[in-house]
Write a protein that holds these residues in place. Structure first.
Motif, PDB file in Angstrom:
ATOM      1  N   ASP A  75     -10.577  51.510  -1.923  1.00 48.87           N
ATOM      2  CA  ASP A  75     -10.556  52.934  -1.594  1.00 48.87           C
ATOM      3  C   ASP A  75      -9.431  53.641  -2.353  1.00 48.87           C
ATOM      4  O   ASP A  75      -9.618  54.748  -2.872  1.00 48.87           O
ATOM      5  CB  ASP A  75     -10.398  53.123  -0.087  1.00 48.87           C
ATOM      6  CG  ASP A  75     -10.571  54.562   0.352  1.00 48.87           C
ATOM      7  OD1 ASP A  75     -11.504  55.243  -0.135  1.00 48.87           O
ATOM      8  OD2 ASP A  75      -9.783  55.020   1.193  1.00 48.87           O
ATOM      9  N   LEU A  76      -8.273  52.992  -2.438  1.00 44.75           N
ATOM     10  CA  LEU A  76      -7.169  53.565  -3.210  1.00 44.75           C
ATOM     11  C   LEU A  76      -7.559  53.709  -4.683  1.00 44.75           C
ATOM     12  O   LEU A  76      -7.281  54.741  -5.303  1.00 44.75           O
ATOM     13  CB  LEU A  76      -5.906  52.714  -3.075  1.00 44.75           C
ATOM     14  CG  LEU A  76      -4.699  53.192  -3.875  1.00 44.75           C
ATOM     15  CD1 LEU A  76      -4.255  54.582  -3.426  1.00 44.75           C
ATOM     16  CD2 LEU A  76      -3.566  52.188  -3.751  1.00 44.75           C
ATOM     17  N   LEU A  77      -8.221  52.704  -5.246  1.00 46.05           N
ATOM     18  CA  LEU A  77      -8.683  52.802  -6.636  1.00 46.05           C
ATOM     19  C   LEU A  77      -9.640  53.975  -6.821  1.00 46.05           C
ATOM     20  O   LEU A  77      -9.575  54.688  -7.822  1.00 46.05           O
ATOM     21  CB  LEU A  77      -9.363  51.503  -7.067  1.00 46.05           C
ATOM     22  CG  LEU A  77      -8.475  50.276  -7.205  1.00 46.05           C
ATOM     23  CD1 LEU A  77      -9.313  49.072  -7.621  1.00 46.05           C
ATOM     24  CD2 LEU A  77      -7.338  50.506  -8.182  1.00 46.05           C
ATOM     25  N   ARG A  78     -10.525  54.193  -5.835  1.00 41.09           N
ATOM     26  CA  ARG A  78     -11.449  55.333  -5.895  1.00 41.09           C
ATOM     27  C   ARG A  78     -10.673  56.651  -5.887  1.00 41.09           C
ATOM     28  O   ARG A  78     -10.954  57.561  -6.669  1.00 41.09           O
ATOM     29  CB  ARG A  78     -12.413  55.281  -4.701  1.00 41.09           C
ATOM     30  CG  ARG A  78     -13.408  56.453  -4.678  1.00 41.09           C
ATOM     31  CD  ARG A  78     -14.119  56.532  -3.337  1.00 41.09           C
ATOM     32  NE  ARG A  78     -13.215  56.669  -2.196  1.00 41.09           N
ATOM     33  CZ  ARG A  78     -12.602  57.792  -1.844  1.00 41.09           C
ATOM     34  NH1 ARG A  78     -12.750  58.887  -2.549  1.00 41.09           N
ATOM     35  NH2 ARG A  78     -11.800  57.814  -0.774  1.00 41.09           N
ATOM     36  N   ILE A  79      -9.674  56.744  -4.999  1.00 46.76           N
ATOM     37  CA  ILE A  79      -8.877  57.967  -4.896  1.00 46.76           C
ATOM     38  C   ILE A  79      -8.137  58.241  -6.206  1.00 46.76           C
ATOM     39  O   ILE A  79      -8.138  59.367  -6.705  1.00 46.76           O
ATOM     40  CB  ILE A  79      -7.880  57.846  -3.722  1.00 46.76           C
ATOM     41  CG1 ILE A  79      -8.651  57.912  -2.397  1.00 46.76           C
ATOM     42  CG2 ILE A  79      -6.808  58.927  -3.781  1.00 46.76           C
ATOM     43  CD1 ILE A  79      -7.838  57.483  -1.190  1.00 46.76           C
ATOM     44  N   VAL A  80      -7.527  57.219  -6.768  1.00 48.47           N
ATOM     45  CA  VAL A  80      -6.793  57.369  -8.045  1.00 48.47           C
ATOM     46  C   VAL A  80      -7.768  57.765  -9.152  1.00 48.47           C
ATOM     47  O   VAL A  80      -7.479  58.643  -9.954  1.00 48.47           O
ATOM     48  CB  VAL A  80      -6.033  56.069  -8.407  1.00 48.47           C
ATOM     49  CG1 VAL A  80      -5.505  56.127  -9.826  1.00 48.47           C
ATOM     50  CG2 VAL A  80      -4.900  55.826  -7.420  1.00 48.47           C
ATOM     51  N   GLY A  81      -8.951  57.142  -9.162  1.00 45.16           N
ATOM     52  CA  GLY A  81      -9.949  57.466 -10.172  1.00 45.16           C
ATOM     53  C   GLY A  81     -10.462  58.892 -10.059  1.00 45.16           C
ATOM     54  O   GLY A  81     -10.716  59.567 -11.062  1.00 45.16           O
ATOM     55  N   ASP A  82     -10.604  59.389  -8.820  1.00 44.24           N
ATOM     56  CA  ASP A  82     -11.071  60.764  -8.596  1.00 44.24           C
ATOM     57  C   ASP A  82     -10.068  61.795  -9.095  1.00 44.24           C
ATOM     58  O   ASP A  82     -10.448  62.917  -9.422  1.00 44.24           O
ATOM     59  CB  ASP A  82     -11.341  61.011  -7.111  1.00 44.24           C
ATOM     60  CG  ASP A  82     -12.593  60.307  -6.616  1.00 44.24           C
ATOM     61  OD1 ASP A  82     -13.364  59.779  -7.452  1.00 44.24           O
ATOM     62  OD2 ASP A  82     -12.803  60.287  -5.382  1.00 44.24           O
ATOM     63  N   ARG A  83      -8.798  61.422  -9.151  1.00 42.21           N
ATOM     64  CA  ARG A  83      -7.764  62.357  -9.609  1.00 42.21           C
ATOM     65  C   ARG A  83      -7.770  62.530 -11.121  1.00 42.21           C
ATOM     66  O   ARG A  83      -7.163  63.450 -11.647  1.00 42.21           O
ATOM     67  CB  ARG A  83      -6.389  61.875  -9.186  1.00 42.21           C
ATOM     68  CG  ARG A  83      -6.170  61.987  -7.705  1.00 42.21           C
ATOM     69  CD  ARG A  83      -4.776  61.609  -7.350  1.00 42.21           C
ATOM     70  NE  ARG A  83      -4.625  61.559  -5.906  1.00 42.21           N
ATOM     71  CZ  ARG A  83      -3.655  60.940  -5.306  1.00 42.21           C
ATOM     72  NH1 ARG A  83      -2.730  60.311  -5.998  1.00 42.21           N
ATOM     73  NH2 ARG A  83      -3.581  60.931  -3.990  1.00 42.21           N
ATOM     74  N   ARG A  84      -8.431  61.631 -11.818  1.00 40.57           N
ATOM     75  CA  ARG A  84      -8.428  61.673 -13.296  1.00 40.57           C
ATOM     76  C   ARG A  84      -9.538  62.539 -13.810  1.00 40.57           C
ATOM     77  O   ARG A  84     -10.509  62.818 -13.387  1.00 40.57           O
ATOM     78  CB  ARG A  84      -8.530  60.269 -13.850  1.00 40.57           C
ATOM     79  CG  ARG A  84      -7.265  59.548 -13.507  1.00 40.57           C
ATOM     80  CD  ARG A  84      -7.142  58.258 -14.267  1.00 40.57           C
ATOM     81  NE  ARG A  84      -5.751  57.917 -14.390  1.00 40.57           N
ATOM     82  CZ  ARG A  84      -5.060  57.268 -13.481  1.00 40.57           C
ATOM     83  NH1 ARG A  84      -5.585  56.870 -12.437  1.00 40.57           N
ATOM     84  NH2 ARG A  84      -3.799  56.996 -13.635  1.00 40.57           N
TER      85      ARG A  84
END
Length: 80
Positions: free
Chosen positions: A71-80
């Motif tokens: 979920d953290l990886l998804r959140i970080v990816g969404d910020r890019r």
């Protein structure tokens, strides 16, 4: 800090104090070293609730450490 692949860099995963009532899940993934995790995540009900409400979308959460990390990886990816 991000790594060269665009991930969150250092990650600390903890079991939530309130079982996901206030937190994003039973497990929470913070994109930081353990000594950088704000103490409010593990405080009394009101403080914990406000902390996660004010900082919604900064931390991963889920039913297991792996799910919280993903979920953290998804959140970080969404910020890019």
């Amino acid at each position: 800090m991000s790594d060269t692949r665009g991930g969150p860099g250092f990650v600390t995963i903890v079991r939530s104090r309130y079982g996901g009532i206030y937190e994003p899940g039973e497990w929470v993934a913070f994109p930081m070293l353990p000594d950088q995790v704000p103490p409010e995540w593990n405080a009394d009900d009101v403080t914990c609730s406000k902390f996660f409400q004010d900082r919604r979308g900064e931390f991963g959460g889920g039913d297991s450490p792996q799910v919280a990390y993903e979920d953290l990886l998804r959140i970080v990816g969404d910020r890019r």
